[in-house]
Design an enzyme around this catalytic site. Sequence first.
Site, mmCIF file in Angstrom:
data_model
loop_
_atom_site.group_PDB
_atom_site.id
_atom_site.type_symbol
_atom_site.label_atom_id
_atom_site.label_comp_id
_atom_site.label_asym_id
_atom_site.label_seq_id
_atom_site.Cartn_x
_atom_site.Cartn_y
_atom_site.Cartn_z
ATOM 1 N N LYS A 22 -4.015 8.395 -9.212
ATOM 2 C CA LYS A 22 -3.937 7.325 -10.363
ATOM 3 C C LYS A 22 -3.480 6.109 -9.380
ATOM 4 C CE LYS A 22 -0.896 5.791 -12.756
ATOM 5 N NZ LYS A 22 -0.187 4.717 -12.781
ATOM 6 N N ASN A 23 -2.417 6.660 -8.559
ATOM 7 C CA ASN A 23 -2.218 5.382 -7.982
ATOM 8 C C ASN A 23 -2.379 4.887 -6.958
ATOM 9 O OD1 ASN A 23 -0.082 4.617 -10.076
ATOM 10 N ND2 ASN A 23 1.870 4.950 -8.668
ATOM 11 N N ARG A 92 -0.275 -1.979 -15.126
ATOM 12 C CA ARG A 92 0.113 -3.386 -14.081
ATOM 13 C C ARG A 92 -0.931 -3.667 -12.747
ATOM 14 N NH1 ARG A 92 4.412 -6.478 -12.178
ATOM 15 N NH2 ARG A 92 4.984 -6.347 -10.209
ATOM 16 N N CYS A 116 3.809 -0.829 -17.546
ATOM 17 C CA CYS A 116 4.634 -0.066 -18.754
ATOM 18 C C CYS A 116 6.080 -0.528 -18.494
ATOM 19 C CB CYS A 116 5.386 1.742 -17.296
ATOM 20 S SG CYS A 116 3.915 2.993 -18.146
ATOM 21 N N ARG A 121 9.027 -6.572 -14.456
ATOM 22 C CA ARG A 121 8.326 -6.967 -13.237
ATOM 23 C C ARG A 121 7.078 -7.428 -12.332
ATOM 24 N NH1 ARG A 121 5.124 -0.976 -14.202
ATOM 25 N NH2 ARG A 121 4.763 -0.970 -12.105
ATOM 26 N N PRO A 122 8.384 -8.690 -11.988
ATOM 27 C CA PRO A 122 7.046 -9.784 -11.703
ATOM 28 C C PRO A 122 6.616 -10.241 -10.233
ATOM 29 C CG PRO A 122 9.555 -10.092 -11.008
ATOM 30 C CD PRO A 122 9.662 -8.729 -11.223
ATOM 31 N N ILE A 123 5.900 -11.059 -10.352
ATOM 32 C CA ILE A 123 5.029 -11.185 -9.185
ATOM 33 C C ILE A 123 4.698 -11.621 -8.105
ATOM 34 C CG2 ILE A 123 3.356 -9.574 -10.281
ATOM 35 C CD1 ILE A 123 2.003 -11.922 -10.625
ATOM 36 N N ASP A 124 6.031 -12.036 -8.228
ATOM 37 C CA ASP A 124 6.261 -13.429 -7.349
ATOM 38 C C ASP A 124 5.847 -13.043 -5.370
ATOM 39 O OD1 ASP A 124 8.517 -11.725 -7.005
ATOM 40 O OD2 ASP A 124 9.713 -12.636 -6.241
ATOM 41 N N ASP A 308 8.980 7.413 -9.701
ATOM 42 C CA ASP A 308 7.985 8.560 -10.549
ATOM 43 C C ASP A 308 8.548 9.526 -10.717
ATOM 44 O OD1 ASP A 308 6.914 5.918 -10.494
ATOM 45 O OD2 ASP A 308 4.794 6.135 -9.283
ATOM 46 N N ARG A 400 -3.504 7.117 -19.724
ATOM 47 C CA ARG A 400 -2.311 6.792 -18.795
ATOM 48 C C ARG A 400 -2.548 7.314 -16.824
ATOM 49 N NH1 ARG A 400 1.483 2.264 -18.636
ATOM 50 N NH2 ARG A 400 0.361 2.187 -16.976
HETATM 51 C C1 EPZ Z 1 4.096 0.411 -8.274
HETATM 52 O O1 EPZ Z 1 4.191 0.056 -9.090
HETATM 53 C C2 EPZ Z 1 3.617 2.045 -8.893
HETATM 54 N N1 EPZ Z 1 2.155 1.648 -9.711
HETATM 55 C C3 EPZ Z 1 4.620 2.509 -9.823
HETATM 56 O O2 EPZ Z 1 3.950 3.391 -10.677
HETATM 57 C C4 EPZ Z 1 5.579 2.582 -8.677
HETATM 58 O O3 EPZ Z 1 6.546 3.085 -9.561
HETATM 59 C C5 EPZ Z 1 6.157 1.635 -8.364
HETATM 60 O O4 EPZ Z 1 4.800 0.926 -7.334
HETATM 61 C C6 EPZ Z 1 7.051 1.795 -6.729
HETATM 62 O O5 EPZ Z 1 6.462 3.129 -6.500
HETATM 63 C C7 EPZ Z 1 0.721 1.918 -9.406
HETATM 64 O O6 EPZ Z 1 0.488 2.258 -8.290
HETATM 65 C C8 EPZ Z 1 -0.497 1.714 -10.496
HETATM 66 P P1 EPZ Z 1 6.940 -2.450 -6.670
HETATM 67 P P2 EPZ Z 1 4.318 -1.324 -8.669
HETATM 68 O O7 EPZ Z 1 5.696 -3.222 -6.650
HETATM 69 O O8 EPZ Z 1 3.198 -1.644 -7.041
HETATM 70 C C9 EPZ Z 1 9.764 -5.516 -7.713
HETATM 71 C C10 EPZ Z 1 3.785 5.021 -12.033
HETATM 72 O O9 EPZ Z 1 4.506 5.412 -13.097
HETATM 73 N N2 EPZ Z 1 9.135 -6.619 -6.920
HETATM 74 O O10 EPZ Z 1 6.421 -1.599 -5.219
HETATM 75 O O11 EPZ Z 1 4.163 -2.093 -9.599
HETATM 76 C C11 EPZ Z 1 9.373 -4.692 -9.564
HETATM 77 O O12 EPZ Z 1 9.641 -5.478 -10.294
HETATM 78 C C12 EPZ Z 1 3.923 4.076 -12.489
HETATM 79 O O13 EPZ Z 1 2.845 5.475 -11.788
HETATM 80 C C13 EPZ Z 1 9.550 -7.359 -7.197
HETATM 81 O O14 EPZ Z 1 10.325 -8.192 -8.045
HETATM 82 O O15 EPZ Z 1 5.094 -1.049 -7.733
HETATM 83 C C14 EPZ Z 1 10.043 -3.337 -8.416
HETATM 84 O O16 EPZ Z 1 12.098 -3.258 -9.173
HETATM 85 C C15 EPZ Z 1 4.543 2.978 -12.935
HETATM 86 N N3 EPZ Z 1 8.323 -8.542 -7.173
HETATM 87 C C16 EPZ Z 1 10.253 -2.950 -7.328
HETATM 88 O O17 EPZ Z 1 9.637 -4.549 -7.142
HETATM 89 C C17 EPZ Z 1 7.295 -8.517 -7.010
HETATM 90 O O18 EPZ Z 1 6.516 -9.855 -7.077
HETATM 91 C C18 EPZ Z 1 9.058 -2.487 -6.375
HETATM 92 O O19 EPZ Z 1 8.225 -2.890 -7.333
HETATM 93 C C19 EPZ Z 1 6.932 -7.003 -7.199
HETATM 94 C C20 EPZ Z 1 7.342 -6.206 -7.110
#
Ligand code: EPZ
Length: 419
Positions: A22-23, A92, A116, A121-124, A308, A400
């Site tokens: 999926k990811n 997401r 989820c 889960r910010p996008i900063d 995960d 999902r």
């Molecule tokens: C991906 O999410 C995966 N989703 C998640 O899988 C997975 O848990 C995660 O990576 C970590 O491996 C998909 O690929 C669709 P991150 P993502 O950006 O990209 C913080 C599942 O169960 N952060 O690596 O959203 C964030 O809040 C899902 O399949 C910021 O602070 O994860 C988190 O604490 C759930 N600012 C950490 O970084 C930002 O701009 C990791 O998030 C972006 C992220």
Amino acid sequence: MQKLIIKGGKRLRGEISLQGCKNSALPIIAASLLCGEDCTLHNCPELTDVYSAARILNCLGCRCGFSGNTVMVDSSEVTGTEIPEVLMREMRSSIIFMGAMLGRMGECTVSVPGGCELGPRPIDMHLAAMRKMGVDIREGGGRIICRAAGGRAKGAKINLSFPSVGATENIILCAVTADGETVVNNAAREPEICDLCGFLRACGARISGDGESRIVIEGQLKLTGCEYSIMPDRIAGATYLSMTAASGGEIILKNACVQDMEPFLTVLEQTGCSIYTGGQNIYLRSGPRLRAVPDRIRTMPHPGFPTDAQAVLMAALTVADGTSVFEENIFDCRYRHTDALVKMGADIQVLGKVAVVKGVSALSGACVEATDLRGGAAMAAAALAAEGTSEITRICHIDRGYEKFEESIKAIGGEICRV
Ligand code: EPZ
């Protein structure tokens, strides 16, 4: 609303051929927008999130056709630059379209994505990186309006403060057609990043260093279509292995990428399961009782233990001999499944980012509600190990991420049905 009924207590035994990931399917579907030609994706899992991604492409004017696990995308025509809020909220990964749309059209309008609920889960980091690439971003009224100066993003040097998977993907998607070279330092090293880069390279993109902390992308004016096969899903693999281990069973997992699963397998082996790997197969045999994992299980970015897989392994360790300790370091709120496991008789204490799991002699069936995708899968794993019957509601979360969930579990002898 549909629910799963699970009659537990049986030793699971059999074979599962692993679904596509999926990811990586989601960012690859977004990336197909960049090609402007036909793309054919094989081994794409049939999941609600994949259909959401296709709906986003459709609303931008692209055409998507599904035939089993093959998806055909024709992105020759693009008629829109905006993703409606209702589609953004479905998952997401909708935010990954930001980089792809900037790469293709030089502009886009999006909003904060759904997905989820695992804490904030910010996008900063995504937005800061796009700004560094010369994109003007205005936020207001819930919308995020992005425009690359001169209609094309510029290559840049980006140092991520954390190796975010999504931010790394967005930067790559924006950079492959940007003007000049982009360097991402402290990039995410997850196998799904390599899969996305593999797809983009097949379309003619110039990328090096994926799988390492420093990725270099040389922007190209144009990409082409391609045919590509999506990698196997390591988290679905971890889920079926954990389920089988908890039940004291035996499984052959086929079509797995063994190397990508090493961080998980290394920990699972410490529970006393015998694990043998060969080619794309993983064989697991579990004894009548699992042992607790002696060292603290710390979730970390790849190649650390994957967040995960935390919930599904925890479900198995609720019935192990001894005490296991988890430390969740990626998301603030990723223990929402523990209340359901406790309702089934598990002994779990959560304090901040730490969860202490004392193994009990047996779980008992209960009515529980899936809280999120992996949490829901963990409840199913616990229900299969429990004595008696369980009901899991809100299974839209499970749908999902898991393709043919009940069929897979039935294939290894689990008693499960959807009503
Ligand atoms: C991906 O999410 C995966 N989703 C998640 O899988 C997975 O848990 C995660 O990576 C970590 O491996 C998909 O690929 C669709 P991150 P993502 O950006 O990209 C913080 C599942 O169960 N952060 O690596 O959203 C964030 O809040 C899902 O399949 C910021 O602070 O994860 C988190 O604490 C759930 N600012 C950490 O970084 C930002 O701009 C990791 O998030 C972006 C992220």
